[in-house]
Design an enzyme around this catalytic site. Sequence first.
Site, PDB file in Angstrom:
ATOM      1  N   THR A  58      41.131  39.079  37.737  1.00 24.50           N
ATOM      2  CA  THR A  58      41.962  38.055  37.104  1.00 24.50           C
ATOM      3  C   THR A  58      43.448  38.387  37.213  1.00 24.50           C
ATOM      4  OG1 THR A  58      42.564  37.211  34.920  1.00 24.50           O
ATOM      5  CG2 THR A  58      41.512  39.339  34.949  1.00 24.50           C
ATOM      6  N   ASP A  59      44.284  37.351  37.129  1.00 27.00           N
ATOM      7  CA  ASP A  59      45.733  37.597  37.110  1.00 27.00           C
ATOM      8  C   ASP A  59      46.191  38.189  35.783  1.00 27.00           C
ATOM      9  OD1 ASP A  59      45.412  35.344  35.508  1.00 27.00           O
ATOM     10  OD2 ASP A  59      46.938  34.136  36.508  1.00 27.00           O
ATOM     11  N   GLU A  60      45.299  38.191  34.770  1.00 26.45           N
ATOM     12  CA  GLU A  60      45.715  38.665  33.448  1.00 26.45           C
ATOM     13  C   GLU A  60      46.016  40.167  33.441  1.00 26.45           C
ATOM     14  OE1 GLU A  60      43.529  36.905  30.181  1.00 26.45           O
ATOM     15  OE2 GLU A  60      43.047  35.147  31.392  1.00 26.45           O
TER      16      GLU A  60
ATOM     17  N   LYS B  77      39.447  44.531  32.636  1.00 24.10           N
ATOM     18  CA  LYS B  77      39.467  44.106  34.042  1.00 24.10           C
ATOM     19  C   LYS B  77      40.423  44.997  34.858  1.00 24.10           C
ATOM     20  CE  LYS B  77      37.594  41.071  35.768  1.00 24.10           C
ATOM     21  NZ  LYS B  77      36.242  40.935  36.375  1.00 24.10           N
TER      22      LYS B  77
ATOM     23  N   TYR C 250      40.311  42.173  26.985  1.00 21.87           N
ATOM     24  CA  TYR C 250      39.717  41.628  28.215  1.00 21.87           C
ATOM     25  C   TYR C 250      40.500  42.092  29.439  1.00 21.87           C
ATOM     26  CZ  TYR C 250      38.991  38.240  32.001  1.00 21.87           C
ATOM     27  OH  TYR C 250      38.768  37.666  33.232  1.00 21.87           O
TER      28      TYR C 250
END
Length: 349
Positions: A130-132, A159, A155
């Site tokens: 993810t870009d998060e 990741k 989260y």
Amino acid sequence: MKTILITGGAGFIGSHVVRLFVKKYPECKIVNLDALTYAGNLENLKDIENAPNYVFEKADIVDADHIFSLFEKYQFDGVIHLAAESHVDRSIANPMEFIHSNVIGTVNLLNAARAFWKEPEGKRFYHVSTDEVYGSLGEDGLFTETTAYDPRSPYSASKASSDHFVRAWHHTYNLPVVLSNCSNNYGPNQFPEKLLPLFINNIILNRPLPVYGKGENVRDWLYVIDHARAIDMIFHQGKIGETYNIGGHNEWKNIDLIKVLCQIMDRKLNREAGTSEKLITYVKDRAGHDMRYAIDASKVEKELGWVPSLQFEEGLEKTIDWYLANKEWIENVTSGAYQKYYKEQYEER
Ligand code: NAD
Ligand code: TYD
């Protein structure tokens, strides 16, 4: 015949990836491995469940012995790893589940691939992220593949950690890996805890639309099938050891997106204009709520020729139409444990 393991294939993005691969590569055996958590649903794959090149295995990636036994049984040539706990709000409430599935589960898969792939030739471990992991942007700028990691939720920290382990297995053990970091996805089969399906369902049910904070946070939205197309390209053509950012060039402030959604829903449900907007309710902000995510996808565009195929308005209409045509799907996934989740998340917010 090549055998490809897709983890998390009963979930939202995974089910679109499984369908694409089963249909596009009849010469490959596609093994969908999923623990069927609250987010995993085999109904998502009803249309291809009897395809001759498709197999489902119920397994938890945290269970290393089970994962090793499946590598032994199938002798996978490639892995596309999507299985993960994926919802930020749940990670705030229960971070340990995220560490188990997203970190330990990923390392179990890396260990199995390393143990069975004595020769890296023709093998590939693709980690979907993810870009998060890059943290939160201010008003300007975009995340590129070289943006420093700065995860800020349980989260995104889980990741980011898994991304680092994947790269470490490449550098240390020469495991042939490729990674991608994608922006917010939307589309059919997304569990109604994420913004768009939650709000579509709440509008149908005339429930409040809980906007966190002032609704000014920005996300970059991509139609799920365009993400699946990018995954296909990166899996087949991406360079070993490389990372590709994927995004929709499609930034929306939450409140603006929600207002457009409300207008379309009024039209589709034959309700008087303005009816759905009245459901908007500003609620307590998410803890540590990242302000803005936006992706620079020029690398995947230039190197692999990927571009999003759908305009946002078209994707949003398709998504809404899917939820309106699949009320039984929504009823099934929101029965049982969902009611407790919803109460804790929203009624007591
Ligand atoms: P999802 O929550 O809809 O699906 C996750 C799937 O993984 C479910 O089928 C679930 O049963 C399975 N799973 C969870 N833990 C497991 C375990 N321990 N063992 C086996 N299976 C397990 O998630 P999604 O939105 O489809 O996301 C898929 C992947 O894409 C995730 O890795 C996520 O981080 C990443 N991603 C998601 C988005 C997004 O906008 N949704 C954006 C970028 C990247
Ligand atoms: P979400 O779909 O949870 O994705 P992510 O947090 O991974 O980007 O949320 C998208 C945006 O919508 C995010 O800024 C949080 C906000 N949001 C709300 O305002 N209300 C809600 O009920 C939810 C689920 C999200």
